[in-house]
Design a protein around this motif. Structure first.
Motif, PDB file in Angstrom:
ATOM      1  N   GLU A   1      50.884  35.518  55.692  1.00 34.06           N
ATOM      2  CA  GLU A   1      49.729  36.397  55.496  1.00 34.06           C
ATOM      3  C   GLU A   1      50.019  37.496  54.474  1.00 34.06           C
ATOM      4  O   GLU A   1      49.155  37.840  53.667  1.00 34.06           O
ATOM      5  CB  GLU A   1      49.300  37.003  56.835  1.00 34.06           C
TER       6      GLU A   1
ATOM      7  N   ARG B   1      44.488  39.725  42.386  1.00 38.16           N
ATOM      8  CA  ARG B   1      43.234  39.231  41.790  1.00 38.16           C
ATOM      9  C   ARG B   1      42.235  40.369  41.635  1.00 38.16           C
ATOM     10  O   ARG B   1      41.592  40.502  40.586  1.00 38.16           O
ATOM     11  CB  ARG B   1      42.639  38.121  42.649  1.00 38.16           C
ATOM     12  N   ARG B   2      42.112  41.191  42.681  1.00 37.33           N
ATOM     13  CA  ARG B   2      41.177  42.318  42.602  1.00 37.33           C
ATOM     14  C   ARG B   2      41.586  43.290  41.504  1.00 37.33           C
ATOM     15  O   ARG B   2      40.737  43.783  40.752  1.00 37.33           O
ATOM     16  CB  ARG B   2      41.104  43.044  43.962  1.00 37.33           C
TER      17      ARG B   2
ATOM     18  N   GLU C   1      40.629  41.845  38.167  1.00 33.16           N
ATOM     19  CA  GLU C   1      39.175  41.932  37.958  1.00 33.16           C
ATOM     20  C   GLU C   1      38.775  43.353  37.570  1.00 33.16           C
ATOM     21  O   GLU C   1      37.918  43.534  36.711  1.00 33.16           O
ATOM     22  CB  GLU C   1      38.441  41.497  39.228  1.00 33.16           C
TER      23      GLU C   1
ATOM     24  N   LYS D   1      49.433  36.103  51.058  1.00 36.32           N
ATOM     25  CA  LYS D   1      48.000  35.910  50.810  1.00 36.32           C
ATOM     26  C   LYS D   1      47.318  37.240  50.500  1.00 36.32           C
ATOM     27  O   LYS D   1      46.504  37.332  49.578  1.00 36.32           O
ATOM     28  CB  LYS D   1      47.343  35.215  52.001  1.00 36.32           C
ATOM     29  N   ILE D   2      47.660  38.267  51.256  1.00 35.75           N
ATOM     30  CA  ILE D   2      47.081  39.594  51.026  1.00 35.75           C
ATOM     31  C   ILE D   2      47.505  40.124  49.660  1.00 35.75           C
ATOM     32  O   ILE D   2      46.685  40.671  48.914  1.00 35.75           O
ATOM     33  CB  ILE D   2      47.492  40.568  52.156  1.00 35.75           C
ATOM     34  N   TYR D   3      48.778  39.929  49.319  1.00 34.38           N
ATOM     35  CA  TYR D   3      49.281  40.401  48.029  1.00 34.38           C
ATOM     36  C   TYR D   3      48.573  39.697  46.871  1.00 34.38           C
ATOM     37  O   TYR D   3      48.116  40.342  45.924  1.00 34.38           O
ATOM     38  CB  TYR D   3      50.796  40.207  47.924  1.00 34.38           C
ATOM     39  N   VAL D   4      48.450  38.382  46.931  1.00 33.05           N
ATOM     40  CA  VAL D   4      47.800  37.615  45.858  1.00 33.05           C
ATOM     41  C   VAL D   4      46.335  38.045  45.724  1.00 33.05           C
ATOM     42  O   VAL D   4      45.827  38.206  44.610  1.00 33.05           O
ATOM     43  CB  VAL D   4      47.934  36.099  46.106  1.00 33.05           C
ATOM     44  N   SER D   5      45.673  38.280  46.834  1.00 36.30           N
ATOM     45  CA  SER D   5      44.289  38.742  46.806  1.00 36.30           C
ATOM     46  C   SER D   5      44.186  40.114  46.137  1.00 36.30           C
ATOM     47  O   SER D   5      43.285  40.351  45.319  1.00 36.30           O
ATOM     48  CB  SER D   5      43.748  38.795  48.233  1.00 36.30           C
ATOM     49  N   ALA D   6      45.121  41.000  46.441  1.00 39.05           N
ATOM     50  CA  ALA D   6      45.136  42.331  45.819  1.00 39.05           C
ATOM     51  C   ALA D   6      45.383  42.232  44.317  1.00 39.05           C
ATOM     52  O   ALA D   6      44.770  42.962  43.531  1.00 39.05           O
ATOM     53  CB  ALA D   6      46.194  43.212  46.473  1.00 39.05           C
TER      54      ALA D   6
END
Length: 183
Positions: A165, A175-176, A179, A168-173
């Motif tokens: 997890e 991406r944000r 962006e 996953k949280i790191y990769v999502s951060a």
């Protein structure tokens, strides 16, 4: 603290591994990766109000000190090999260099290695879920404070570890953050 993109050489990991020409990485770029940095006075670490303020703000409640040197750290060579394996942690990794020098290598969003050279007085946090590794420089000596939120956790998850997890949280951060930069 100084940071740069690493060359592709497989020579001794304790060498700087700077590209020719050098491709420096700014603290701002590191911050986009979730890597934070402070410069403190390591000579007063036991009573430093600035360090105490950071510890209070970040919730760093646990601390210990490790000396990484051939005659001070049991199984020195084995430990260095373990530290240099690409891995992640489920918690932030926080290190404050009290003496000596060392390198942390982190992956950027495009999987390129960035080498971060740390020296006395440098405090760095690597976010949970970032792939990284650690090595000494050619001096083979560093004394560092290890800081944790709550009880210390010493578990490294070698790559691949994308199922965790924290990753996953790191990769999502990441991406944000990408962006927001392009917006």
């Amino acid at each position: 603290m100084e940071a740069w993109y690493m060359d592709e050489s497989d020579r001794d990991p304790r060498l700087p591994h700077k590209k020719e020409p050098n491709e420096p990485v700014s603290p701002k770029e590191l911050k986009r990766l979730g890597v934070f940095y402070w410069k403190l006075n390591a000579d007063i670490y036991e009573t430093d109000p600035e360090l105490q303020k950071i510890r209070d703000e970040q919730g760093y409640s646990y601390m210990d000190i490790i000396t990484i040197q051939r005659d001070k750290l049991p199984n020195y060579e084995e430990k260095l090999k373990t530290f240099y394996e690409e891995h992640l942690h489920l918690d932030d990794e926080i290190r404050y260099i009290l003496d000596g020098r060392a390198y942390f290598d982190v992956r950027d969003a495009d999987e390129r290695w960035i080498r971060i050279a740390l020296a006395k007085g440098d405090l760095i946090t690597l976010p949970a879920g970032i792939y990284h590794r650690f090595t000494m420089d050619e001096t083979n000596y560093t004394k560092a404070m290890r800081l944790f939120v709550g009880e210390p956790v010493w578990i490294a998850y070698n790559r691949p570890a994308d199922e965790y997890e924290a990753r996953k949280i790191y990769v999502s951060a990441l991406r944000r953050a990408a962006e927001n930069v392009s917006a």
